[in-house]
Scaffold this active site. Sequence first.
Site, mmCIF file in Angstrom:
data_model
loop_
_atom_site.group_PDB
_atom_site.id
_atom_site.type_symbol
_atom_site.label_atom_id
_atom_site.label_comp_id
_atom_site.label_asym_id
_atom_site.label_seq_id
_atom_site.Cartn_x
_atom_site.Cartn_y
_atom_site.Cartn_z
ATOM 1 N N LYS A 1 -11.020 -7.929 5.342
ATOM 2 C CA LYS A 1 -10.742 -7.231 6.251
ATOM 3 C C LYS A 1 -11.186 -8.019 7.775
ATOM 4 C CE LYS A 1 -11.026 -3.162 3.711
ATOM 5 N NZ LYS A 1 -11.706 -1.937 3.798
ATOM 6 N N CYS B 1 0.836 -1.233 -0.062
ATOM 7 C CA CYS B 1 0.151 -0.121 0.073
ATOM 8 C C CYS B 1 0.761 1.254 0.119
ATOM 9 C CB CYS B 1 -0.847 0.045 1.238
ATOM 10 S SG CYS B 1 -1.570 1.656 1.569
ATOM 11 N N VAL C 1 -5.786 1.161 5.693
ATOM 12 C CA VAL C 1 -4.531 1.073 6.245
ATOM 13 C C VAL C 1 -4.001 2.238 5.390
ATOM 14 C CG1 VAL C 1 -4.081 -1.135 6.637
ATOM 15 C CG2 VAL C 1 -3.558 -0.472 4.411
ATOM 16 N N GLU D 1 -5.098 8.258 8.467
ATOM 17 C CA GLU D 1 -4.575 9.101 7.266
ATOM 18 C C GLU D 1 -3.100 9.160 7.236
ATOM 19 O OE1 GLU D 1 -6.284 10.560 4.715
ATOM 20 O OE2 GLU D 1 -8.006 9.115 5.458
ATOM 21 N N SER D 2 -2.350 8.665 6.124
ATOM 22 C CA SER D 2 -1.160 8.639 5.966
ATOM 23 C C SER D 2 -0.343 9.894 6.363
ATOM 24 C CB SER D 2 -0.621 8.236 4.491
ATOM 25 O OG SER D 2 -1.179 9.290 3.823
HETATM 26 N N1 LIG Z 1 -6.370 8.821 2.457
HETATM 27 C C1 LIG Z 1 -5.865 7.738 3.013
HETATM 28 C C2 LIG Z 1 -5.966 6.383 2.083
HETATM 29 C C3 LIG Z 1 -5.801 5.064 2.555
HETATM 30 C C4 LIG Z 1 -5.972 3.841 1.464
HETATM 31 O O1 LIG Z 1 -6.797 4.124 0.683
HETATM 32 N N2 LIG Z 1 -5.530 2.679 1.732
HETATM 33 C C5 LIG Z 1 -5.960 1.679 0.961
HETATM 34 C C6 LIG Z 1 -4.796 0.830 0.719
HETATM 35 S S1 LIG Z 1 -3.411 1.492 -0.442
HETATM 36 C C7 LIG Z 1 -6.931 0.836 1.849
HETATM 37 O O2 LIG Z 1 -6.966 0.751 2.772
HETATM 38 N N3 LIG Z 1 -8.064 0.342 0.876
HETATM 39 C C8 LIG Z 1 -9.145 -0.670 1.448
HETATM 40 C C9 LIG Z 1 -10.346 -0.082 1.038
HETATM 41 O O3 LIG Z 1 -10.471 1.130 0.837
HETATM 42 O O4 LIG Z 1 -11.044 -0.506 1.613
HETATM 43 C C10 LIG Z 1 -4.518 7.668 3.614
HETATM 44 O O5 LIG Z 1 -3.977 8.688 3.041
HETATM 45 O O6 LIG Z 1 -4.237 7.167 4.492
#
Ligand SMILES: N[C@@H](CCC(=O)N[C@@H](CS)C(=O)NCC(=O)O)C(=O)O
Length: 361
Positions: free
Chosen positions: A175, A148, A188, A200-201
């Site tokens: 999940k 990710c 994540v 949030e990253s």
């Molecule tokens: N805006 C979030 C985006 C996080 C994100 O989209 N993570 C993806 C993996 S790269 C995720 O968890 N996807 C699973 C889902 O959307 O259910 C951040 O910056 O942390």
Amino acid sequence: MTRIRWQSRKTFGILLGVLILYFTIRVRKYEHKTSVSLNVHPNEAWEFVADFSNMKYLNPTITDFVITEESGNYKHWKYTTEYVEKLSHWPYLPNYSTAHFEIKATTNMDKYFINSYHRTCMFNGLYCRSVEPPRTEGILRLYSMEYCPYAQRPRLVLKAKGIPFETVNINLTEKPEWYFKIHPEGKVPALLDNGKITIESLDISDYLDEKYPQNPLYSSDPKIKQHEKELIQKIAPVVSGFYSFLLNNQEHATEEQISELLAPLQPFEEELSKKGGKFFGGDKPNMVDYMFWPWAERSEATVRKSKGQNLLTDDKIPNLQKWKKAMKEDRAVSEIYHSPEEHWKVFEYRIYKTPLDYDTL
Ligand SMILES: N[C@@H](CCC(=O)N[C@@H](CS)C(=O)NCC(=O)O)C(=O)O
């Protein structure tokens, strides 16, 4: 049937239902936090509690077990076991469980704490429920996923600042239920710091930079810091351009798609040219570098998508291409780097639904 008999049958049925529900829910998930005080030398006590075969004396319902993972030392021992048990209140079908055990000694090693977290598969293994792996006190926990890009951001920050942390990788296609208590959308990354959860990253990365002063990733000059934050905000359009090309089904990029991909890169290309340094942070990477890198690492996968047609040639973004080479040499980047081939397999899975086993990538 008389009305009274019908009523009592109904009451009996409801009672039976409630009882079944109670036993079903009750045995699904349980957590033991036991403190054991044994009147023997601490080492002997440790050996007793760290050996799962002794757990059979403490819990006679266990009929068989196998240890699948173990690690640690005399003060802190962790292991995972898969065991079979016939619960005393429902001994008819065996339950298959996975448990993570953690045995921890107090500083003077006079007491041991056993924490165990279980995933029980009931009804002969027909229904399972997973439980979060045991947390280690005083250690940051990052909920992540190896491929990710958003999770890669705080991982880079943690590495760049040399902050000890543990990782719990989340299976995003299936999940685990418990994870929704950590992140309401089950995404994540998420960071757990002594009970405090941050999601949030970008927020996690900023939180880490504020809390851990070593190797600061923003400028100490508020004006420059503000500019760095504004640049980070400009990463989002790069990411959407990148995915809109990568995740569609076409093989070749149109001129329009190439400009969509290149336009949001211009502010970064200009910034590097103005700075004249190797990195956005000058002679070492800063927050802009680390927040941007995950997509730069994946950018070479576009060559595979477009069957060899290189969309991001050196002449179009010369400074960014030099920056990419320099970033690959950075310790934090190289420690968690994945090749374009690996990233391409992940994208193939997303675009063409090609089967993928993340564990053997
Ligand atoms: N805006 C979030 C985006 C996080 C994100 O989209 N993570 C993806 C993996 S790269 C995720 O968890 N996807 C699973 C889902 O959307 O259910 C951040 O910056 O942390």
